[in-house]
Design a protein around this motif. Structure first.
Motif, PDB file in Angstrom:
ATOM      1  N   SER A 171       0.824  -1.202   0.000  1.00 28.99           N
ATOM      2  CA  SER A 171       0.000   0.000   0.000  1.00 28.99           C
ATOM      3  C   SER A 171       0.863   1.258   0.000  1.00 28.99           C
ATOM      4  CB  SER A 171      -0.911   0.006   1.229  1.00 28.99           C
ATOM      5  OG  SER A 171      -1.495  -1.254   1.389  1.00 28.99           O
ATOM      6  N   LEU A 172       1.943   1.228   0.799  1.00 32.51           N
ATOM      7  CA  LEU A 172       2.797   2.408   0.908  1.00 32.51           C
ATOM      8  C   LEU A 172       3.509   2.739  -0.403  1.00 32.51           C
ATOM      9  CD1 LEU A 172       4.394   2.034   4.454  1.00 32.51           C
ATOM     10  CD2 LEU A 172       2.595   3.595   3.731  1.00 32.51           C
ATOM     11  N   ALA A 173       3.669   1.736  -1.252  1.00 32.39           N
ATOM     12  CA  ALA A 173       4.361   1.977  -2.522  1.00 32.39           C
ATOM     13  C   ALA A 173       3.464   2.731  -3.503  1.00 32.39           C
ATOM     14  CB  ALA A 173       4.800   0.656  -3.138  1.00 32.39           C
ATOM     15  N   HIS A 174       2.247   3.011  -3.063  1.00 30.81           N
ATOM     16  CA  HIS A 174       1.268   3.732  -3.880  1.00 30.81           C
ATOM     17  C   HIS A 174       1.153   3.185  -5.291  1.00 30.81           C
ATOM     18  CE1 HIS A 174       0.724   6.520  -0.698  1.00 30.81           C
ATOM     19  NE2 HIS A 174       2.011   6.804  -0.673  1.00 30.81           N
ATOM     20  N   PRO A 175       0.764   1.913  -5.402  1.00 36.11           N
ATOM     21  CA  PRO A 175       0.511   1.423  -6.765  1.00 36.11           C
ATOM     22  C   PRO A 175      -0.754   2.084  -7.290  1.00 36.11           C
ATOM     23  CG  PRO A 175      -0.166  -0.205  -5.149  1.00 36.11           C
ATOM     24  CD  PRO A 175       0.427   0.925  -4.374  1.00 36.11           C
ATOM     25  N   ASP A 176      -0.887   2.088  -8.592  1.00 34.73           N
ATOM     26  CA  ASP A 176      -2.085   2.635  -9.207  1.00 34.73           C
ATOM     27  C   ASP A 176      -3.192   1.598  -9.019  1.00 34.73           C
ATOM     28  OD1 ASP A 176      -4.054   3.583 -10.764  1.00 34.73           O
ATOM     29  OD2 ASP A 176      -2.864   3.723 -12.619  1.00 34.73           O
ATOM     30  N   TRP A 177      -3.990   1.760  -7.934  1.00 34.78           N
ATOM     31  CA  TRP A 177      -4.923   0.700  -7.554  1.00 34.78           C
ATOM     32  C   TRP A 177      -5.918   0.373  -8.656  1.00 34.78           C
ATOM     33  CZ3 TRP A 177      -3.822  -2.701  -4.213  1.00 34.78           C
ATOM     34  CH2 TRP A 177      -3.031  -2.386  -3.094  1.00 34.78           C
TER      35      TRP A 177
END
Lengths: 420, 431
Positions: A171-177
């Protein structure tokens, strides 16, 4: 105080959580052993080298896993026998022997993978594998022979909370959800040998053949009656959902960090980078710890369960409470798996990560054959009575068998056409 | 023609069968045995198989049709007399389905083993099942590796025991477990006769090695008296498993006939629904007794006690006491103490058999009471009970409630069982 507890009991969510932990049994344990060294390596490689493009496979795999494990649980409760017992009694000694032989070899490669996991994780802490692996082997051997396994099992299970690190890190890696979710629900396929091998590996590590034997005998040992079957099924199904869920986040965490920056994983230390968004410079330490406990957990379970079900099928005395002279084959097999598994890893320049990965591909190739036996058994009215498979179950299971065989054949063909 | 009297089943399995004109009629794929109470069952039927893609089977009567068992099996009949069918016919006691590869009880050595091969006795054209082979040689023979393995073993150690040692169990000492499939075929008296040679405690251990269906089948084949004995020797988890497998009526019958304290321990293990269902089926007297016992905590005197004991009123004579003991020799409880009670069941004293066994039959029993009036209360802890038993060297101690009304008795074996499991769990914790 009493009132407080009363209130507590009435709270539906709390009650459900309590019930869940109370029934947490063989299904959950199997699921957690499933995410072993081979699993972590395979999922990390999948995420790092193929990004999100393999995520979709986890949904059909989960479905197949639920169906297959439920079949095992049902067979265990209805017949009260282990899978290899049933195979021996219904297919005869020859088939059983050769199946056990193949299983032994494949499981041995899995044990190697676990010890490779131990070696790789502790190398991050710069502990030489010549120290870590023999010690781990001795630890595992004594753990089981001295009969303290049950108490350590809980410690291992707590250590499995390590997987939460992947969820947070992912989550912290901020993937493009949006992109991630889209990739998860759109099946795609690449006619690339590496892609196909990886797909077989993911199937093999998530639905490992040994899991079916292990789960079935653990449920038999628990001695569950048909009345409690609902609870068993709940346990098994939740395990089957948790295991691929963890896999999902490992893939996402690796894809969002490693694939994004185009790093190819060559050693375990590379794979640790996936945890950097969460742990920063401590990422490799956290990864090493997680890999170490997962490897050790599976290394304690695999040799023992393999020795059990081989002896069961061949009709040899089994059980750790027996003396060496009473059950020589059992102790022989058990010790051989640990000694060979740990010994091979000690070869200089042994490709630790590769063995973790390719052992899972071996699982994938063996899986359909084990499934065919299971399907023949569970649809036999003489064995299962009224509890044979419903048509929908059979369709999904046979579909899995066909797909995995097709993938394996495709893999072999491609390997011949484009060697190297 | 052939000096070899014995033949392995693996040797004739798959052998070509030829009819009276020497025409191939198929291959042997199973043999059905006749069970007629003789020690060694005789081959009665043969299942033939022919065709590869389109398989056909036939059931052939052994005595009427088989002429010779040699390099191939020769029939007396024309193969046109044989009726082939697509489905594999079922025979009564099939060697392949019911014995080979299945688990059996080795009655001599009291353990459960898996059958690797069968040793058949050949008398003219007849075959008898003589031994089951449970050894490694049998296993290797089934895998068809005998030549290869023997050569290797001989190379390394020419005098190895492996080369000659067969591991046989005589059929008369073997008990088939897979009764589920051949349920109505095995003669029950033969089974019982075989099993009754094993002491109940060993039988209980054998049951412990089996899976639950086999446990239930084997258990059901025992007669009622043996069932009770074996049942009390089983560990509680196994008992609970077995109760699950039995019909409710059978289960109730069993529960009513074992010591009440054990029955209650067992009921505690079962699901609430099951307990309620079983209690409903019991006689009112028994179910009342059980529900009283179920109310006590497990490590209190109330939880330990049983309600099988002998009582007599104040005015009873020695002759009444002796008579009472004689009537109850079959009871599962302790019969060496008589408890004297008044009309409201208050405990007045204990008369041990040892005190009055030689006494004049017409004397009042009350003269022979134990001088120490020792008892425990229902809520006393197990440690207290154990201390009293040890201090007075008793084997039984009465339990009364707050109003001194007799509730039950505790026997020393129940205290021991509880203490052993306590000590054991403490020991395990230490590990």
């Amino acid at each position: 105080m009493k009132k407080f507890i009363e209130n507590f009991k009435q709270h539906a969510f709390v009650r459900n959580v309590v019930i869940f932990f109370a029934v947490m049994g063989p299904g959950m344990i199997t699921a957690n052993v499933d995410n072993d060294a081979g699993g972590i390596a395979t999922y990390s490689l999948a995420g790092a080298h193929f990004g999100y493009s393999l995520l979709w496979s986890l949904i059909p795999i989960t479905l197949a896993l639920v169906i297959i494990q439920e079949m095992c649980a049902r067979m265990a409760v209805v017949t009260g026998k282990g899978l290899s017992d049933l195979i021996r009694e219904n297919f005869g000694v020859k088939i059983t022997f050769y199946l056990m032989l193949v299983l032994f070899v494949v499981n041995l490669s899995n044990v190697m993978a676990e010890f490779a996991g131990v070696a790789a994780s502790l190398e991050i802490f710069s502990v030489s594998k010549f120290i870590s692996v023999p010690l781990a082997g001795l630890f595992v051997w004594f753990l089981v022979v001295k009969g303290t396994y049950k108490s350590v099992e809980k410690v291992f299970l707590v250590a499995c909370l390590f997987y939460v690190a992947y969820i947070i890190s992912g989550s912290l890696a901020h993937p493009d959800w949006k992109h991630v979710l889209k990739q998860t629900v759109t099946p795609q396929f690449q006619f690339d040998i590496h892609y196909i091998i990886m797909l077989v590996g993911i199937i093999g590590t998530t639905i490992a053949p040994w899991m079916q034997f292990y789960l079935q005998s653990s449920i038999v040992d628990k001695g569950t009656s048909m009345e409690e079957y609902k609870l068993v099924r709940l346990d098994v199904i939740s395990g089957c959902i948790v295991a691929p869920l963890v896999a999902f986040f490992i893939v996402v965490a690796c894809a969002a960090t490693l694939f994004q920056s185009g790093v190819r994983i060559e050693t375990a230390a590379d794979a640790a980078v996936a945890l950097r968004p969460l742990a920063g410079n401590y990422a490799s330490g956290l990864f090493a710890f997680g890999l170490f406990t997962a490897s050790l957990f599976a290394a304690s379970v695999l040799p023992l369960s393999t020795a059990y079900f081989i002896c069961e099928g061949m009709g040899w005395e089994e059980g750790i409470d027996k003396r060496l002279s009473e059950a020589p084959q059992f102790f022989g097999l058990y010790t051989a798996m640990i000694v060979i598994g740990a010994g091979v890893v000690l070869f200089p320049n042994f490709p630790l990560l590769k063995i973790m990965y390719f052992s899972q591909v071996g699982n994938g190739i063996l899986l359909p054959f084990v499934l065919i036996f299971m399907l023949a058994l569970i649809n036999n009215k003489e064995i299962m009575g009224e509890f044979t498979n419903k048509p929908a179950f059979n369709i999904i299971a046979w579909f899995t068998v066909t797909v995995v065989i097709a993938l394996t054949l495709l893999m072999v063909v491609l390997l011949f056409l484009f060697p190297g | 023609m052939n000096a070899k009297f014995f033949i392995y089943f693996s040797e004739i399995f798959g052998k070509t069968v030829r009819d009276n004109h020497n025409r191939r009629s198929g291959r042997l794929c199973d043999i059905g045995m006749k069970i007629n109470g003789e020690i060694y069952p005789k081959a009665a039927q043969m299942v033939l198989k022919r065709g590869f893609f389109r398989k056909e089977f036939a059931l052939v009567n052994w005595e009427e049709s088989v002429k010779e068992v040699g390099d191939f099996i020769k029939l007396k009949i024309d193969h046109r007399q044989i009726a082939y069918q697509r489905q594999q016919p079922k025979c009564d006691l099939s060697l392949c389905r019911d014995i080979l590869d299945q688990q059996i009880v080795d009655i001599d050595n009291h353990k459960v083993v898996r059958v690797n091969d069968l040793h058949l006795l050949r008398v003219e054209s007849h075959l008898y099942l003589a031994h089951v082979d449970v050894g490694t040689r049998g296993l290797v023979r089934r895998l068809e590796w005998t030549g290869f393995v023997d050569r290797i073993v001989r190379f390394f150690s020419p005098n190895s025991a492996f080369l000659t040692q067969e591991d046989f169990i005589s059929w008369k000492n073997a008990q088939v477990l897979n009764l589920g499939r051949v349920k109505n075929v095995l003669r029950l008296d033969v089974t019982q006769q075989k099993l009754s040679q094993i002491p109940p405690i060993e039988l209980a251990e054998i049951l412990g090695d089996l899976d639950k269906l086999e446990t239930a089948h084997l258990f059901k084949s025992l007669d009622i008296a043996l069932q009770r004995k074996v049942f009390t020797d089983l560990p509680t988890t196994k008992q609970a498993e077995l109760i699950d497998q039995l019909e409710d009526k059978e289960a109730v019958n069993l529960l009513e006939n074992i010591p009440a304290d054990e029955a209650v321990d067992l009921l505690l293990k079962l699901s609430n629904r099951k307990t309620r269902r079983l209690m409903r089926l019991m006689e009112t007297k028994t179910s009342k007794k059980f529900s009283k016992l179920l109310g006590f905590s497990k490590d209190s005197a109330g939880g330990l006690m049983t309600t099988e004991y002998l009582t007599l009123p104040q005015g009873a004579l020695v002759s009444d006491a002796l008579q009472k003991i004689k009537e109850n020799t079959d009871s599962p409880g302790n019969i060496y103490n008589i408890y004297i009670i008044d009309e409201q069941n208050h405990l007045l004293g204990v008369a041990p058999l040892r005190n009055f066994i030689d006494a004049d039959a017409l004397l009042p029993l009350i003269l022979f009471l134990d001088p120490n009036k020792i008892f425990v209360r229902t809520d006393d802890k197990i440690e207290h009970v154990a201390l009293l038993l040890e201090k007075y060297k008793f084997s039984v101690i009465p339990v009364v409630n707050k109003e001194d009304v007799l509730q039950g008795v505790i026997t020393i074996d129940d205290v021991m069982a509880e203490l052993i499991s306590l000590a054991w769990s403490k020991y395990k914790e230490k590990l």
